[in-house]
Enzyme design. Structure first.
Site, PDB file in Angstrom:
ATOM      1  CG  HIS A  55      -1.978  -1.020   1.176  1.00  0.00           C
ATOM      2  ND1 HIS A  55      -3.097  -0.939   1.974  1.00  0.00           N
ATOM      3  CD2 HIS A  55      -2.123  -2.156   0.437  1.00  0.00           C
ATOM      4  CE1 HIS A  55      -3.882  -1.981   1.734  1.00  0.00           C
ATOM      5  NE2 HIS A  55      -3.309  -2.736   0.810  1.00  0.00           N
ATOM      6  CD  GLU A  57      -1.589   4.789   3.246  1.00  0.00           C
ATOM      7  OE1 GLU A  57      -2.656   5.417   3.332  1.00  0.00           O
ATOM      8  OE2 GLU A  57      -1.463   3.761   2.537  1.00  0.00           O
ATOM      9  CB  CYS A  85      -6.406   0.215   5.002  1.00  0.00           C
ATOM     10  SG  CYS A  85      -4.763  -0.571   4.952  1.00  0.00           S
ATOM     11  CB  CYS A  88      -1.783   1.818   5.932  1.00  0.00           C
ATOM     12  SG  CYS A  88      -1.510   1.018   4.335  1.00  0.00           S
TER      13      CYS A  88
END
Length: 158
Positions: A55, A57, A85, A88
């Site tokens: 992801h 991040e 999310c 993350c």
């Protein structure tokens, strides 16, 4: 040098479009700033890396920590194109930055097909009853390793 939150956020948003347009992954981008300088950046790369943890991040945290030569983001701010999310958010908390700035929220993400509410619901469910059950096995050997960690004299606490 960039100085405004708006400018930093626009860079994160531009990264989200770049990764999406290049087919790297979903529409998510992130930068990490320390002392007015971008020290880490990333966009969602799940599709290009076949890595479900790639992801924006997480990619940006890995980049920033590599550039800093340290596993913590003390004194840093995170600018991400979407509210993180659960995965993350966990990674961000472990990295310990000062602040997180985000543009889209989790409701916007859900409308775009990225709904992570089921993960929050799973966390409230007893481990063995989750959609992917967590089953605890004998932990006597694992406990010994933890005890060794507690007694380890030259450990670096994080």
């Amino acid at each position: 040098m960039i100085h405004s939150h708006t400018d930093y956020m626009q860079i994160a948003i531009d990264l989200s479009r770049k990764g999406m347009s290049e087919g790297k992954g979903g529409p998510f981008g992130c930068i990490i700033v320390k002392d007015g300088k971008i020290i880490g950046q990333g966009y969602n790369s799940v599709l290009s890396t076949n890595d479900p943890t790639a992801h924006a991040e997480v990619v940006a945290i890995r980049d920033a920590c590599s550039n800093l030569g340290h596993f913590q983001l003390d004194g840093c701010d995170i600018y991400t194109s979407c509210e993180p999310c659960p995965m993350c958010l966990g990674a961000i908390y472990w990295a310990r930055p000062n602040k997180i700035f985000y543009a889209n929220d989790k409701n916007d993400a859900a409308l775009a097909g990225f709904d992570d509410d089921f993960i929050y619901q799973e966390l409230e469910t007893p481990p063995a009853e989750r959609k992917i059950p967590l089953i605890r096995l004998n932990n006597s050997e694992a406990v010994k390793v933890f005890k060794d960690w507690v007694n380890k004299e030259n450990k670096q606490v994080y």
